[in-house]
Enzyme design. Structure first.
Site, PDB file in Angstrom:
ATOM      1  N   CYS A  31      -2.842   1.209  -0.617  1.00  0.00           N
ATOM      2  CA  CYS A  31      -1.976   0.069  -2.358  1.00  0.00           C
ATOM      3  C   CYS A  31      -3.151  -0.547  -2.494  1.00  0.00           C
ATOM      4  O   CYS A  31      -2.822   0.948  -3.711  1.00  0.00           O
ATOM      5  CB  CYS A  31      -1.920  -1.562  -1.503  1.00  0.00           C
ATOM      6  SG  CYS A  31      -0.552  -2.475  -1.993  1.00  0.00           S
ATOM      7  N   HIS A  62       0.928  -0.221   4.122  1.00  0.00           N
ATOM      8  CA  HIS A  62      -0.144  -0.927   5.370  1.00  0.00           C
ATOM      9  C   HIS A  62      -0.807   0.113   6.645  1.00  0.00           C
ATOM     10  O   HIS A  62      -0.040  -0.716   7.627  1.00  0.00           O
ATOM     11  CB  HIS A  62      -0.241  -2.026   5.711  1.00  0.00           C
ATOM     12  CG  HIS A  62      -0.609  -2.670   3.326  1.00  0.00           C
ATOM     13  ND1 HIS A  62      -1.627  -2.681   3.236  1.00  0.00           N
ATOM     14  CD2 HIS A  62       0.898  -2.355   3.283  1.00  0.00           C
ATOM     15  CE1 HIS A  62      -1.992  -3.123   2.064  1.00  0.00           C
ATOM     16  NE2 HIS A  62      -0.496  -3.271   1.910  1.00  0.00           N
ATOM     17  N   GLU A 112      -3.309  -0.505   8.488  1.00  0.00           N
ATOM     18  CA  GLU A 112      -3.949  -1.288   9.121  1.00  0.00           C
ATOM     19  C   GLU A 112      -2.910  -2.348   9.547  1.00  0.00           C
ATOM     20  O   GLU A 112      -3.522  -3.487   9.896  1.00  0.00           O
ATOM     21  CB  GLU A 112      -4.724  -1.855   8.236  1.00  0.00           C
ATOM     22  CG  GLU A 112      -4.677  -3.076   7.301  1.00  0.00           C
ATOM     23  CD  GLU A 112      -4.283  -2.507   5.664  1.00  0.00           C
ATOM     24  OE1 GLU A 112      -3.680  -1.138   5.877  1.00  0.00           O
ATOM     25  OE2 GLU A 112      -4.499  -2.922   4.911  1.00  0.00           O
TER      26      GLU A 112
END
Lengths: 760, 235
Positions: free
Chosen positions: B87, B204, B206
């Protein structure tokens, strides 16, 4: 008290005329009281300070006597009203801090900044307690989306909330948005923040320890937002330019301030800290001293400012954002400054704590204000008024609605369902919540679109659940009932997720309390909130009052908004809102009565706001919460969804549209025990739609009976795609579930697409 | 034990999430690297996390690239060290010219947070070695400036060299206009440098590492890092 050696009023400065007093929103008797407290005429700075502290926003002059009736104690409540935020004990040394606050007036004038700074303020209220903000929820009200003004306001408010929270990195995980023409010129923007902390790190807004340094940190002080608190405590008039009273937010500075503050607290460098929010330096200094029974002596010449030529008056009342006032341990000032410097933030010692009980403000050698703290903060005049119900509203309750409760044909029933799914107050909120980051911090187990948001709590097995609810239409028609419903609905939403509701925060959005009819609404609503909170065992942890939500076209609907926080012992036991899989059995818990008064059905289909809102049995509401928590803990439910706006048919549609793997077909059949409209779209309270593995149905039934609740098995969940079929007596609605889904999903985008020019 | 160094810029806000993914999802070590320092502290992998470094003032990532630590990151990358940008981290990698192209305001202007599907186009990068070619992964995006653009030559070069690592696709893995959330050219969600040791992506991973978060599709990406630095994992 020390002697005033130099009477500030001797100086040549703004004369305190009756007109100046009136401009400050103070009455003649309030001014006389100020003169009595000081033993002399106030200076202009002192008048400004009293004006802010005795505004409704800071001083609660019309609401304090009512708020005192609310229950504020409970076994899990660690911090009740009076602090920056309330705190509950979530177990294992963890606390949850939370609060809701309004930013209605600024958002009416400048929606983007108004909403953004509303989020900024509530985040600061939570992290000043030592809690890391983990979630934001918001409760919004706008006029009809047919109006360009309302679309402009919604666009700005949503972008403002999103840009601020997204940048700071706090997920916006839930909320509610309702549209009604009464909010056209006075939208409501209520933001709630939830934070988590180790309870041994809880910090309060106190100014203890004589001689301890008082520091201003964060952004520099400018001229923005001067007298915002007073602005928020008057009606919104037309024509006047209120933009100078709206603050401008900088989420990047907020993020730095957040990290720096938590680091200061973690390293135990602070005695106390408070956001310079409404009424800025004035309220933070005075309130911190008041909580400690101490005094504060500051020199505004030492305050970091961002523009030259600012007067002491402006510095005292500026509402520049992203600033904190803190009291440090004297030997650790250098460390405090170093931590802030690492985060690229300003810090300046501007004064010290005293024991003389005075809020003294100097400008260099000159004393410009010297006010006893206790009467300034705690002796704000309060008013108990006579409330009288507006007879025109009482008359609305008596309307005979029976002629409107018929659905003559299946086609008519189908059309009503589609019209309600297309109603902006019911339709999918994805257009709004896709603009919010809901998953940053990786705690979000259930986010927007669920009955309640569910977040994991630190590194524990537990979860936090939260919901925010209010129904202005009900409160308008019957304030006490409507307020009770708001509390019960918030509790039910939290319990549907499997969590036990623990405490509330509330935001009381009302019109001008000087009118007997509005005061009646306020007093009745507060009574209703208190009754429901007592019945549910969920005390009030704090909140906010926003009065004067009134324009020349009249007051808004009285809109108390309830933020409920709950705890789920094992987050793996959380229950989703939507259906899960094929062949699950659908059950309806609770009684459906002939209740269409105040419903979305009446408003949307018949353009009527009338009748008696649904009854709410508080004892039953508490039993329903217990049932839901017990059922979730025993893993009995596959899904649980509250029946609220739009009634059972809308709840069935939402649960089917949002199902796992895509919108699913359902087959539902019920006996008709009331009119078709009431059965499908009535909003009888204390009802929940469950789905369950067929093998668990008997156990659920037994649990219902044990809790004194009625239940019925009404149908089954089918495969993805196919038809959504619901038969009630002779009426049947039967159409492809994807047709429902399309209407539900398109309702907001199709209204907001015509937005040319709004994105500049 | 592999050490993943996560750079903290002022305004980073996915740093802790990345650390949690490395520690809990991968069982490896995560350390935070302050942007003002000049040391990577022996990190085996450098990760630039998401957020709003410097408040996205000027342009996303435009100021962060001048942080002192970025010189070390550039040297580390040039020496073949694995560098991942997620990002805002992807935006910084582009601003630092470790990756080509730029990320501009989303088509449709608005910030968007939603789940997307990605197709893995290349499996020999440091962040995709544990994936299968053509594998479709689901994970969230959360950005206002994620529209990947590059000039005609650069884009042609990226495609010719097979440096597009992830593309936005629909659930079944096919290209679809509705599957591209931000208007990125060629549905590009992530790219790599020529050597495949620097990878940037807008989604994302994560946030997709456990059932609690609704999806574990981000795990293969993190697991790929283990294969990228086998000597560190073994030690």
């Amino acid at each position: 008290m020390t002697t005033v050696t130099q009477s500030p009023a001797d100086h040549t400065r703004t004369r305190i005329t009756p007109a100046v007093v009136a401009e400050h929103g103070l009455s003649v008797s309030e001014f006389d009281q100020i003169v009595g407290i000081l033993g002399r005429e106030p200076t202009i700075e002192e008048l400004g300070i009293f004006s802010a502290m005795w505004s409704e926003h800071c001083g609660y002059k019309n609401s304090r006597p009512l708020l005192k009736t609310l229950p504020v104690e409970g076994p899990r409540l660690v911090q009740g009203p009076g602090e920056n935020a309330g705190v509950i004990d979530a177990g294992d040394g963890w606390g949850v801090a939370f609060k809701v606050e309004s930013h209605n007036h600024p958002s009416a004038v400048e929606p983007y900044q108004g909403a953004a700074t509303g989020v900024g303020g509530i985040l600061r209220d939570v992290f000043t307690m030592g809690a890391r903000p983990v979630a934001v929820l918001d409760s919004l009200r706008f006029g009809s989306l047919d109006s360009p003004r309302s679309r402009f306001l919604m666009d700005g408010v949503v972008r403002g909330i999103g840009d601020y929270g997204n940048c700071v990195g706090v997920p916006t995980v839930g909320g509610e948005t309702v549209f009604d023409p009464v909010y056209e010129k006075n939208p409501l923007v209520n933001a709630m923040c939830i934070g988590v902390l180790r309870l041994d790190r809880l910090v309060r807004g106190r100014a203890d320890g004589v001689g301890n340094p008082v520091m201003a940190v964060g952004a520099r002080t400018g001229r923005d937002g001067i007298h915002g608190a007073t602005f928020a405590s008057a009606d919104l008039d037309e024509g006047s330019d209120r933009r100078p009273q709206v603050q401008v937010g900088d989420p990047f500075t907020e993020k730095l301030l957040l990290e720096a503050t938590l680091e200061l607290i973690d390293r135990d460098l602070l005695v106390g800290i408070q956001d310079m929010g409404a009424a800025g330096l004035t309220s933070s200094a005075a309130e911190m001293a008041a909580r400690s029974g101490s005094g504060i002596d500051i020199d505004v010449d030492r305050l970091p400012v961002r523009e030259s030529g600012m007067t002491a008056y402006e510095m005292l009342l500026s509402e520049s954002q992203e600033r904190m006032l803190l009291v440090a341990r004297p030997e650790r000032v250098d460390e405090v400054t170093a931590v802030l410097g690492r985060w690229e933030l300003q810090a300046a010692v501007i004064g010290h704590v005293t024991d003389d009980g005075l809020f003294r403000v100097r400008r260099g050698a000159e004393v410009v204000a010297e006010i006893p703290v206790e009467p300034l903060v705690d002796s704000c005049p309060t008013y108990v008024r006579d409330g009288v119900e507006d007879p025109a509203i009482a008359e609305l309750r008596t309307h005979d609605l029976s002629a409107l409760a018929h659905l003559e044909t299946d086609d008519e029933a189908t059309e009503v369902l589609l019209a309600l799914l297309d109603s902006p107050s019911i339709a999918s909120r994805a257009w709004i919540y896709e603009q919010y980051d809901a998953s940053v911090q990786t705690n979000t187990a259930a986010g927007p679109g669920s009955d309640a948001a569910v977040l994991r709590l630190g590194d524990t097995e537990r979860g936090i659940a939260a919901a925010i609810d209010g129904n202005g239409r009900y409160v308008y028609l019957a304030p006490r009932t409507g307020a009770r419903i708001a509390v019960c609905e918030a509790a039910r939403n939290v319990a549907c997720s499997g969590a036990r509701p623990v405490a509330i925060t509330n935001c009381l959005n009302f019109g001008n309390p000087l009118g007997a009819a509005v005061y009646y609404q306020l007093s009745e609503a507060v009574a209703g909130i208190g009754e429901a909170c007592r019945a549910l065992g969920t005390p009030v942890s704090g909140g906010n009052v926003s009065l004067y939500n009134e324009t020349p076209s009249g007051p808004i609907y009285p809109t108390p908004v309830i933020g409920m926080v709950g705890v789920i012992e094992s987050i793996d036991q959380r229950v989703p809102s939507a259906f899960r899989g094929q062949d699950d059995v659908i059950l309806l818990v609770g009684e459906t009565r002939e209740e269409i008064g105040g419903s979305e059905y009446l408003a949307v289909i018949h353009d009527r706001v009338a009748g008696t809102p649904p009854a709410i049995d508080l004892d039953e509401a508490a039993r329903l919460v217990e049932f839901l928590v017990a059922g979730a803990a025993a893993n009995l439910f596959r899904s649980a969804h509250d029946c609220s706006d739009g009634g059972m048919a809308i709840a069935l549609a939402e649960a089917a549209i949002g199902a796992d793997g895509g919108a699913r077909s359902i087959a539902v059949e019920l006996e008709l025990r009331c009119s078709p409209a009431a059965a499908l779209f009535g909003e009888s309270q204390n009802r929940v739609l469950l789905s369950a593995d067929p093998a668990r149905v008997d156990a659920i039934g037994d649990l219902c009976v044990a809790h004194g609740l009625t239940w019925q098995r009404i149908g089954t969940v089918g495969p993805v795609g196919g038809n959504w079929r619901c038969s009630i007596g002779e009426r049947t609605i039967d159409l492809p579930v994807d047709d429902l889904r399309r209407v539900f999903e398109r309702a907001l985008p199709r209204r907001m697409e015509d937005m040319a020019g709004l994105n500049a | 034990m592999m050490r993943v160094g996560i750079v903290r810029f002022p305004g980073s806000n996915c740093d802790a999430d990345c650390a949690r993914a490395v520690r809990e999802g991968l069982g490896q070590e995560a350390l935070f690297l302050w942007h003002k320092t000049h040391s990577l502290e022996g990190a085996d992998v450098v990760l630039l996390p998401g957020g709003f470094s410097y408040g996205d003032h000027l342009r996303a990532g435009a100021i962060a690239r001048f942080s002192p630590i970025m010189q070390e990151v550039v040297d580390f990358a040039r020496a073949g060290g694995p560098v991942i940008g997620i990002c805002n981290g992807f935006q910084i990698l582009c601003e630092a010219h470790l990756l080509p192209g730029a990320l501009i305001r989303n088509r449709g202007i608005r910030f968007r947070h939603r789940d997307v599907h990605l197709r893995v186009e290349r499996t020999d990068t440091v962040f995709t070695r544990a994936c299968c070619g053509g594998q479709v992964l689901r994970m969230p995006i959360a950005h206002g400036e994620g529209q990947f653009v590059a000039d005609v030559e650069t884009l042609a070069e990226l495609e010719a060299d097979g440096r597009v690592v992830f593309r936005y696709v629909d659930e079944s893995g096919c290209a679809a206009a509705s599957a591209n959330p931000n208007g990125s050219q060629n549905d590009i969600a992530g790219i790599c440098n020529g050597a495949g040791n620097v990878v940037g992506l807008m989604p994302h991973p994560e946030r997709a590492v456990s059932d609690l978060l609704g999806c574990k599709d981000g795990l293969p990406l993190f697991r790929s890092l283990l294969a990228a630095v086998p000597e560190a994992v073994a030690s």
